[in-house]
Design an enzyme around this catalytic site. Structure first.
Site, PDB file in Angstrom:
ATOM      1  CG  HIS A  85     -17.243 -36.405   1.966  1.00 28.86           C
ATOM      2  ND1 HIS A  85     -16.021 -35.782   1.910  1.00 28.86           N
ATOM      3  CD2 HIS A  85     -17.884 -35.899   3.049  1.00 28.86           C
ATOM      4  CE1 HIS A  85     -15.917 -34.919   2.931  1.00 28.86           C
ATOM      5  NE2 HIS A  85     -17.032 -34.968   3.635  1.00 28.86           N
ATOM      6  CD  GLU A  86     -21.464 -36.409   4.276  1.00 31.53           C
ATOM      7  OE1 GLU A  86     -21.168 -35.349   3.710  1.00 31.53           O
ATOM      8  OE2 GLU A  86     -21.301 -36.581   5.495  1.00 31.53           O
ATOM      9  CG  HIS A 120     -17.663 -37.598   7.766  1.00 28.85           C
ATOM     10  ND1 HIS A 120     -16.435 -37.098   8.148  1.00 28.85           N
ATOM     11  CD2 HIS A 120     -18.141 -36.732   6.830  1.00 28.85           C
ATOM     12  CE1 HIS A 120     -16.194 -35.955   7.507  1.00 28.85           C
ATOM     13  NE2 HIS A 120     -17.224 -35.707   6.707  1.00 28.85           N
ATOM     14  CG  HIS A 156     -14.164 -32.539   6.826  1.00 30.58           C
ATOM     15  ND1 HIS A 156     -15.080 -31.640   7.304  1.00 30.58           N
ATOM     16  CD2 HIS A 156     -14.873 -33.375   6.029  1.00 30.58           C
ATOM     17  CE1 HIS A 156     -16.280 -31.891   6.828  1.00 30.58           C
ATOM     18  NE2 HIS A 156     -16.192 -32.959   6.042  1.00 30.58           N
TER      19      HIS A 156
END
Lengths: 370, 82
Positions: free
Chosen positions: A122-123, A126, A132
């Site tokens: 997930h990170e 980014h 998001h």
């Protein structure tokens, strides 16, 4: 899916990363694996390729820290905020921080601890330019959720591909790559093995054949000698006792008796006792003196007992711990007279198996008289 | 004395603090003093933004569903672009 303002993204699809420190919650090899797998999630669907650095400044600097940890964007102790990452850019751009006050795990269903692979995937979204998503089924949904299996949803894939495009290695016909040139200083190998006194080195769709009486290595298409083999070989080793060479590609393996294919192959590599999670073997080598075959996968390796036909217990083990000095990933390995020759990128390490240390470091293609 | 606001129970106060911190960190709600009425309007507006993002019922109030999401473990990157 959402992007950051101005669709921030890396200008170059070769992105470097570096792990600055490790959480005590997991073995170092488990953290390495979780990080590597988390990057693979994104490289599988885009042209992005991730290279690990051990020093200096990488695009994505990865670290564990608690509360205020140097970026004036403090964590909050256990639970709540788990990690954060910065959008692509210089300096802190791309950097990814994990809250050391959390309990990190490699399990998928444990209470009060968080799966490092999932949070890292997930990170890194980014760090690559994804903001998001409000789609509860997507990886880029802000709330942590236990999930198993391939973590990217269609929404994630559309989002990242609208920044970087699709993975060129999948689905589309790629123009045939030129034959590799043996004295290219950056040349790396896919696999290396002995074959009845000759040395076979695989690279792309080709292999070089070295023979003591042949002054120059001979380059040939794999398929012109072994039509049944795939165009890409990941690893290979010779079992001198049985006079066969085992060829690995993806999750399949073939056995060659000289230049002939042995009946009953290809077989799945998991028949050797490897876990199903292993999808590719990076390198393989038979240690003639012990009758063991070492199989290298990412940052770990297994030991297979050729006589018993079983995997030795106590594996996988860490490459970096057991073979200090050669780094933690290998492309190909050979064994001659008590020395292991580890090939990684354009370097080869001569490693003394008995005294457990690196004796010499050379260019990989010095074996091709370059 | 009747013109002062009714004292809020501790639990309510905790919920309000949690929400303020959450909206400040993830929905760009400005910190600092802004007068009671303005702050309350702004807070309701930010709660609505958060409810819309998480596809909750958009009420602008700190209802149970909204508080439940605010208490979940999550990523520290804001949900709205800065």
């Amino acid at each position: 899916y959402n992007h950051f303002p101005r669709d921030l993204k890396w200008k170059n699809t070769n992105v470097t990363f570096r792990i600055l420190n490790y959480t005590p919650d997991l073995r170092k090899a488990d953290v390495d694996k979780a990080v590597r797998n988390a990057f693979n999630v994104w490289s599988r669907v885009t042209p992005l390729r991730f290279k690990k650095l051990y020093e200096g400044n990488a695009d994505i600097m990865i670290s564990f820290g608690a509360k205020e940890h140097g970026d004036f964007n403090p964590f909050d102790g256990p639970e709540g905020l788990l990690a954060h990452a910065y959008p692509p850019g210089n300096g802190i751009g791309g950097d990814t921080h994990f809250d050391e006050d959390e309990t990190w795990t490699k399990d998928f269903h444990s209470k009060n601890s968080f799966n490092l692979f999932l949070v890292a995937a997930h990170e890194f979204g980014h760090a690559l330019g994804m903001a998001h998503s409000s789609d509860p089924g997507s990886l880029m949904y802000p709330v942590y959720s236990y999930g198993k299996g391939y973590p990217l949803s269609e929404d994630d894939i559309k989002g990242i591909q609208s920044l970087y495009g699709e993975n060129p290695d999948h689905g589309r016909v790629k123009p045939k790559p030129d034959a590799p040139t043996k004295c290219d200083p950056e040349l790396s190998f896919d696999a290396i093995t002995e074959l009845r006194g000759e040395t076979i080195i695989f690279k792309d769709r080709f292999y070089w054949r070295l023979h003591p009486q042949m002054p120059e290595p001979e380059q040939t298409l794999i398929k012109s000698t072994w039509p049944e083999l795939p165009n890409q070989v990941d690893a290979a080793y010779e079992n001198p006792e049985k006079d066969i060479v085992i060829i690995f590609s993806g999750i399949q393996m073939w056995a060659l008796n000289g230049y002939n294919l042995v009946e009953g192959y290809p077989k799945y590599i998991h028949k050797l006792g490897l876990p199903k999670t292993v999808r590719k073997i990076d390198a393989a080598v038979n240690i003639r003196d012990t009758g063991k075959t070492l199989l290298f996968v990412d940052e770990e390796y297994w030991s297979y007992d050729e006589e018993k036909g079983t995997m030795d217990s106590g594996y996988p083990r860490s490459i970096e711990n057991d073979f200090p000095g050669i780094g933690d990933e290998v492309d190909a390995v050979a064994y001659h007279y008590g020395y292991l020759y580890f090939y990684h990128e354009h370097i080869q390490f001569e490693y003394s198996y008995s005294s457990r240390k690196v004796m010499r470091i050379m260019r990989a293609n010095s074996i091709l008289n370059c | 004395a009747h013109t002062l606001a009714k004292p809020i129970a501790n639990e309510e106060k905790d919920k309000l603090l949690l929400a303020e911190k959450y909206l400040r960190r993830y929905y760009d709600m400005p910190a600092g003093l802004q007068g009671e009425r303005k702050a309350s309007d702004l807070m309701h507006q930010k709660i609505r933004e958060m409810q819309a993002f998480f596809r909750l019922e958009v009420t602008g109030k700190l209802d149970d569903n909204t508080l439940e999401v605010m208490e979940m473990a999550r990523c520290g990157v804001p949900d709205v672009a800065e």
